[in-house]
Design an enzyme around this catalytic site. Sequence first.
Site, PDB file in Angstrom:
ATOM      1  N   SER A 121     -55.348 111.334  18.754  1.00  0.00           N
ATOM      2  CA  SER A 121     -55.050 112.893  18.115  1.00  0.00           C
ATOM      3  C   SER A 121     -54.237 112.211  16.720  1.00  0.00           C
ATOM      4  CB  SER A 121     -54.056 113.359  19.000  1.00  0.00           C
ATOM      5  OG  SER A 121     -54.451 113.574  20.160  1.00  0.00           O
ATOM      6  N   HIS A 142     -62.856 113.324  18.280  1.00  0.00           N
ATOM      7  CA  HIS A 142     -61.478 113.924  18.786  1.00  0.00           C
ATOM      8  C   HIS A 142     -61.706 115.215  19.571  1.00  0.00           C
ATOM      9  CE1 HIS A 142     -57.548 116.063  18.271  1.00  0.00           C
ATOM     10  NE2 HIS A 142     -57.378 115.292  19.036  1.00  0.00           N
ATOM     11  N   GLU A 154     -63.658 116.839  16.199  1.00  0.00           N
ATOM     12  CA  GLU A 154     -63.369 116.414  15.049  1.00  0.00           C
ATOM     13  C   GLU A 154     -63.890 115.151  14.943  1.00  0.00           C
ATOM     14  OE1 GLU A 154     -59.240 118.497  13.303  1.00  0.00           O
ATOM     15  OE2 GLU A 154     -59.257 116.851  15.038  1.00  0.00           O
ATOM     16  N   ASN A 192     -54.606 119.056  14.408  1.00  0.00           N
ATOM     17  CA  ASN A 192     -53.254 118.613  14.960  1.00  0.00           C
ATOM     18  C   ASN A 192     -52.213 118.813  13.775  1.00  0.00           C
ATOM     19  OD1 ASN A 192     -53.710 118.613  17.395  1.00  0.00           O
ATOM     20  ND2 ASN A 192     -54.084 116.335  17.773  1.00  0.00           N
TER      21      ASN A 192
HETATM   22  N1  LIG Z   1     -53.801 115.938  25.850  1.00  0.00           N
HETATM   23  C1  LIG Z   1     -54.233 116.705  24.929  1.00  0.00           C
HETATM   24  O1  LIG Z   1     -53.987 117.578  24.766  1.00  0.00           O
HETATM   25  C2  LIG Z   1     -55.032 115.750  23.828  1.00  0.00           C
HETATM   26  C3  LIG Z   1     -55.992 116.459  23.232  1.00  0.00           C
HETATM   27  C4  LIG Z   1     -57.000 115.653  22.195  1.00  0.00           C
HETATM   28  C5  LIG Z   1     -56.882 114.171  22.199  1.00  0.00           C
HETATM   29  N2  LIG Z   1     -55.821 113.694  22.992  1.00  0.00           N
HETATM   30  C6  LIG Z   1     -55.671 112.161  23.043  1.00  0.00           C
HETATM   31  O2  LIG Z   1     -56.290 111.687  23.962  1.00  0.00           O
HETATM   32  C7  LIG Z   1     -55.891 110.415  24.524  1.00  0.00           C
HETATM   33  C8  LIG Z   1     -55.485 110.488  26.202  1.00  0.00           C
HETATM   34  O3  LIG Z   1     -54.450 111.575  26.303  1.00  0.00           O
HETATM   35  P1  LIG Z   1     -54.171 112.223  27.704  1.00  0.00           P
HETATM   36  O4  LIG Z   1     -53.450 113.357  27.049  1.00  0.00           O
HETATM   37  O5  LIG Z   1     -55.514 112.484  28.134  1.00  0.00           O
HETATM   38  O6  LIG Z   1     -53.238 111.152  28.348  1.00  0.00           O
HETATM   39  P2  LIG Z   1     -52.970 111.005  30.002  1.00  0.00           P
HETATM   40  O7  LIG Z   1     -51.926 110.280  29.961  1.00  0.00           O
HETATM   41  O8  LIG Z   1     -53.217 112.422  30.414  1.00  0.00           O
HETATM   42  O9  LIG Z   1     -54.378 110.124  30.246  1.00  0.00           O
HETATM   43  C9  LIG Z   1     -54.740 108.570  29.879  1.00  0.00           C
HETATM   44  C10 LIG Z   1     -55.138 107.999  31.035  1.00  0.00           C
HETATM   45  O10 LIG Z   1     -55.397 106.641  30.689  1.00  0.00           O
HETATM   46  C11 LIG Z   1     -55.366 105.917  31.659  1.00  0.00           C
HETATM   47  N3  LIG Z   1     -55.071 104.606  31.315  1.00  0.00           N
HETATM   48  C12 LIG Z   1     -53.952 103.781  30.772  1.00  0.00           C
HETATM   49  N4  LIG Z   1     -54.267 102.466  30.485  1.00  0.00           N
HETATM   50  C13 LIG Z   1     -55.689 102.459  30.707  1.00  0.00           C
HETATM   51  C14 LIG Z   1     -56.304 101.081  30.595  1.00  0.00           C
HETATM   52  N5  LIG Z   1     -55.886  99.990  30.100  1.00  0.00           N
HETATM   53  N6  LIG Z   1     -57.844 101.084  31.003  1.00  0.00           N
HETATM   54  C15 LIG Z   1     -58.105 102.461  31.558  1.00  0.00           C
HETATM   55  N7  LIG Z   1     -57.448 103.648  31.449  1.00  0.00           N
HETATM   56  C16 LIG Z   1     -56.218 103.532  31.077  1.00  0.00           C
HETATM   57  C17 LIG Z   1     -53.971 106.294  32.385  1.00  0.00           C
HETATM   58  O11 LIG Z   1     -54.155 105.885  33.831  1.00  0.00           O
HETATM   59  C18 LIG Z   1     -54.159 107.861  32.197  1.00  0.00           C
HETATM   60  O12 LIG Z   1     -54.927 108.347  33.315  1.00  0.00           O
HETATM   61  C19 LIG Z   1     -54.856 109.959  23.602  1.00  0.00           C
HETATM   62  O13 LIG Z   1     -55.101 109.324  22.694  1.00  0.00           O
HETATM   63  C20 LIG Z   1     -54.390 111.397  23.131  1.00  0.00           C
HETATM   64  O14 LIG Z   1     -53.709 111.595  21.695  1.00  0.00           O
HETATM   65  C21 LIG Z   1     -54.944 114.358  23.834  1.00  0.00           C
END
Ligand SMILES: NC(=O)c1ccc[n+]([C@@H]2O[C@H](COP(=O)([O-])OP(=O)(O)OC[C@H]3O[C@@H](n4cnc5c(N)ncnc54)[C@H](O)[C@@H]3O)[C@@H](O)[C@H]2O)c1
Length: 596
Positions: A121, A142, A154, A192
């Site tokens: 993000s 994204h 995005e 964002n």
């Molecule tokens: N939460 C949101 O609203 C949102 C929206 C768009 C983008 N994002 C982006 O998406 C990405 C993930 O965010 P999220 O909110 O889903 O996080 P999250 O913490 O909910 O999930 C992350 C997952 O990654 C896994 N993980 C960690 N290390 C790992 C590895 N080495 N190999 C495989 N899996 C691994 C974890 O076990 C976890 O299940 C981030 O870059 C975030 O910025 C988040």
Amino acid sequence: MAREFSTVGVVGLGTMGAGIVEVFARNGIDVVAVEISAPALERGRATLKGSTDRAVAKGKLAEADRDALHERVHFAVGLAALHSVDLVIEAVPEHLDLKQRIFAELDRVCRPETILATNTSSLSVTEISVATSRPNQVIGIHFFNPAPVMKLVEVVRTVVTAPEVVADVEALCARLGKVDVTINDRAGFIANALLFGYLNHAVGMFESHYATREDIDAAMKLGCGLPMGPLALMDLIGLDTAYEILDTMYRRGGRDRRHAPVPLLKQMVTAGLLGRKSGRGFYTYERPGSPLVVSDGTTPPATESAVADGARAIAKVGVVGSGTMATGIIEVFAKAGYEVVSVTRGMEKSAKVCEAVKTSLNKGVVRGRLAEADRDAALGRISWSATLDHLADVDLVVEAVVEELSVKKALFASLDEICKPGVVLATTTSSLPVIDVAMATQRPADVVGLHFFNPAPVMPLVEVVRTIRTSPEATATARAVCAALGKTGVVCGDRSGFIVNALLFPYLNDAVKMLEASYSTADDIDHAMKLGCGYPMGPFELLDVVGLDVSLAIQRELYLELREPGFAPAPLLEHLVTAGYLGRKTRRGFRDHSHR
Ligand SMILES: NC(=O)c1ccc[n+]([C@@H]2O[C@H](COP(=O)([O-])OP(=O)(O)OC[C@H]3O[C@@H](n4cnc5c(N)ncnc54)[C@H](O)[C@@H]3O)[C@@H](O)[C@H]2O)c1
């Protein structure tokens, strides 16, 4: 010919990853879904199952299609399972070093032609890409939360991303039924960058007890038509993820203080209050991962007892003024059964206001929303006067005269002399400090702000502003009156912009700054906010409706009061106002409306 993507890999099945898996599998694409451990993999599988089961229950997905969707997903622990996919989307936590490590590993594991994408993000896609030997095949894709629902993607290209990779990913987005905006690699991209300053500001309001979580969220939902309030949205995003995004944006985005995470966020993350995913964040949820909010220690009682709060009985209401707001407010009170005394500066003005109220009530009758008898009864409850003396026996006065402090102060001084003791005196000001008006009387404890939104008969929100001298009884009375009007009254402190304008206008101003920096176009920015965040209008559409002059004036007030450098009005906004491009009312603002 666009590249065929028959199998994609998704790394990390958390909040975003599980949703991204669903998007691909729903569109007939095989997915290799990868996690770091067996328990994490099971959680991801359960999230996907929960989401698709809900879609079936809501009739949005046939059972057979759900089963076929699950058939397409292959779960695995470790990146080695991604050896033969065409595209990988990484969705692990928002840490640069972790993402770089994963990309270096993906580079080794995946076929040379595989495209490697990140769902980051806020981190630099460029910095992630240089961890591989194929930065020209690295791109940002994204998605928005929840990925199966939100239409926007995005697509982030770096200076080295190959144009055909961008074109292939754009074609893939179209196949997924998504709308893409393609942009360069800048902290927060479009959505964002515009969203997180607002979210952080809302957390700051909550942290400083400026308003309750319910009131902050209700204000933005009802005042701006947003699908969720900012604190509920923080819970959905995940507070740990939101913290990391803010922190990165602060560091990458020019150290704008508005992106420095509010201290409360760090405390909540450390305490394990991560939002929905952990079952508790700003709100408490039925269980971890559930969208269902349950009551907790800070939930206000379902039926607030106005009497217990010391609210005073209100039967007769005075409304002072003859403009749009006064007219709407008279109608609202009369329709709700209050006896109303309208006071204007002359019987000619009274006649005009009376006509306007009649016209509006008649519209209600024509549209079948109001019975003729109710219209007549409402009109019968209004008396028209040109002298403040007729307010001697009202229980509440709502002032809606011109937005000039000297005029309002003089009026309140007169009301102080005329009105009986115990009356609640309310101002509808949207930008002046309520305390200034209150101190023009000998009874500041009885003075509140009642900030109605335009058009008052339609908008469901009223901001109830309490100053440092307002009594709890006057606040309770104002809130009880809002409820009796069928509106939601949200209580807040006496600061410039109250809740809604303070949170809304800096975001609009930021959108103008983004346009001015030529990062994106007005159309793409509007798209991003509507399709990525579910906003009813994009910032430029809204600015043209509100009026650029009005928006500039509000932004200037916020800047003057809060001295926040990031609130400085965008030069482009000032120039457009100077040039007379004020929006729809002058047929030109950010867009040309002359042909419509
Ligand atoms: N939460 C949101 O609203 C949102 C929206 C768009 C983008 N994002 C982006 O998406 C990405 C993930 O965010 P999220 O909110 O889903 O996080 P999250 O913490 O909910 O999930 C992350 C997952 O990654 C896994 N993980 C960690 N290390 C790992 C590895 N080495 N190999 C495989 N899996 C691994 C974890 O076990 C976890 O299940 C981030 O870059 C975030 O910025 C988040």
